[in-house]
Design a protein around this motif. Sequence first.
Motif, PDB file in Angstrom:
ATOM      1  N   ARG A  38     -15.411  -1.673 -43.946  1.00 56.97           N
ATOM      2  CA  ARG A  38     -14.085  -1.601 -44.197  1.00 56.97           C
ATOM      3  C   ARG A  38     -13.098  -2.121 -42.911  1.00 56.97           C
ATOM      4  N   THR A  39     -12.020  -2.335 -43.157  1.00 59.93           N
ATOM      5  CA  THR A  39     -11.003  -2.678 -42.326  1.00 59.93           C
ATOM      6  C   THR A  39     -10.688  -1.765 -41.239  1.00 59.93           C
ATOM      7  N   PRO A  40     -10.285  -1.846 -39.862  1.00 63.46           N
ATOM      8  CA  PRO A  40      -9.791  -0.728 -39.053  1.00 63.46           C
ATOM      9  C   PRO A  40      -8.524   0.134 -39.716  1.00 63.46           C
ATOM     10  N   THR A  41      -7.595  -0.543 -40.535  1.00 68.76           N
ATOM     11  CA  THR A  41      -6.792  -0.159 -41.334  1.00 68.76           C
ATOM     12  C   THR A  41      -7.195   0.961 -42.445  1.00 68.76           C
ATOM     13  N   GLN A  42      -8.363   0.757 -42.986  1.00 71.21           N
ATOM     14  CA  GLN A  42      -8.895   1.357 -44.105  1.00 71.21           C
ATOM     15  C   GLN A  42      -9.584   2.597 -43.382  1.00 71.21           C
ATOM     16  N   VAL A  43     -10.256   2.417 -42.324  1.00 70.63           N
ATOM     17  CA  VAL A  43     -11.070   3.420 -41.693  1.00 70.63           C
ATOM     18  C   VAL A  43      -9.886   4.555 -40.797  1.00 70.63           C
ATOM     19  N   TYR A  44      -8.878   3.821 -40.234  1.00 72.88           N
ATOM     20  CA  TYR A  44      -7.606   4.554 -39.760  1.00 72.88           C
ATOM     21  C   TYR A  44      -7.219   5.659 -40.918  1.00 72.88           C
ATOM     22  N   ILE A  66     -11.294   7.920 -33.495  1.00 78.08           N
ATOM     23  CA  ILE A  66      -9.951   8.330 -33.922  1.00 78.08           C
ATOM     24  C   ILE A  66      -8.901   7.091 -34.091  1.00 78.08           C
ATOM     25  N   GLY A  67      -8.072   7.709 -34.872  1.00 75.62           N
ATOM     26  CA  GLY A  67      -6.855   6.653 -35.306  1.00 75.62           C
ATOM     27  C   GLY A  67      -5.840   6.410 -34.224  1.00 75.62           C
ATOM     28  N   LYS A  74      -2.218  -0.334 -37.188  1.00 79.88           N
ATOM     29  CA  LYS A  74      -3.175   0.681 -37.067  1.00 79.88           C
ATOM     30  C   LYS A  74      -4.652   0.207 -36.797  1.00 79.88           C
ATOM     31  N   TYR A  75      -5.094   1.064 -36.190  1.00 81.70           N
ATOM     32  CA  TYR A  75      -6.797   0.505 -35.667  1.00 81.70           C
ATOM     33  C   TYR A  75      -7.287   1.880 -35.182  1.00 81.70           C
TER      34      TYR A  75
END
Length: 94
Positions: A38-44, A66-67, A74-75
């Motif tokens: 997943r991308t960092p944005t998706q995980v966020y 954590i986001g 977003k990361y």
Amino acid sequence: MAEYTVKCVTTDDSSQYDDCRCIEKIGFPGKNSPTVTRTPTQVYDMIENDGDTVLVKYDGQTTKVIGATHGTTKYVRTEPNDTKDDNLLKQPSC
């Protein structure tokens, strides 16, 4: 709400950042494949919007992911703990 444990990360070695903002993909154990990324944005969004828990294990320690944001970016990163560097960046490459 689900719980996920990070398996690996892919970083951009040419990134201008030397922190978690250089992460391009985050890998998790998959059900039908060895790794799902997943991308960092998706995980966020998984953490902040869906209420999922994401954990990272390093050196015998488990830390919550954590986001975070930097401007509009977003990361994700780990919660502060006793280590100098972010444990998310200590994961093997995907």
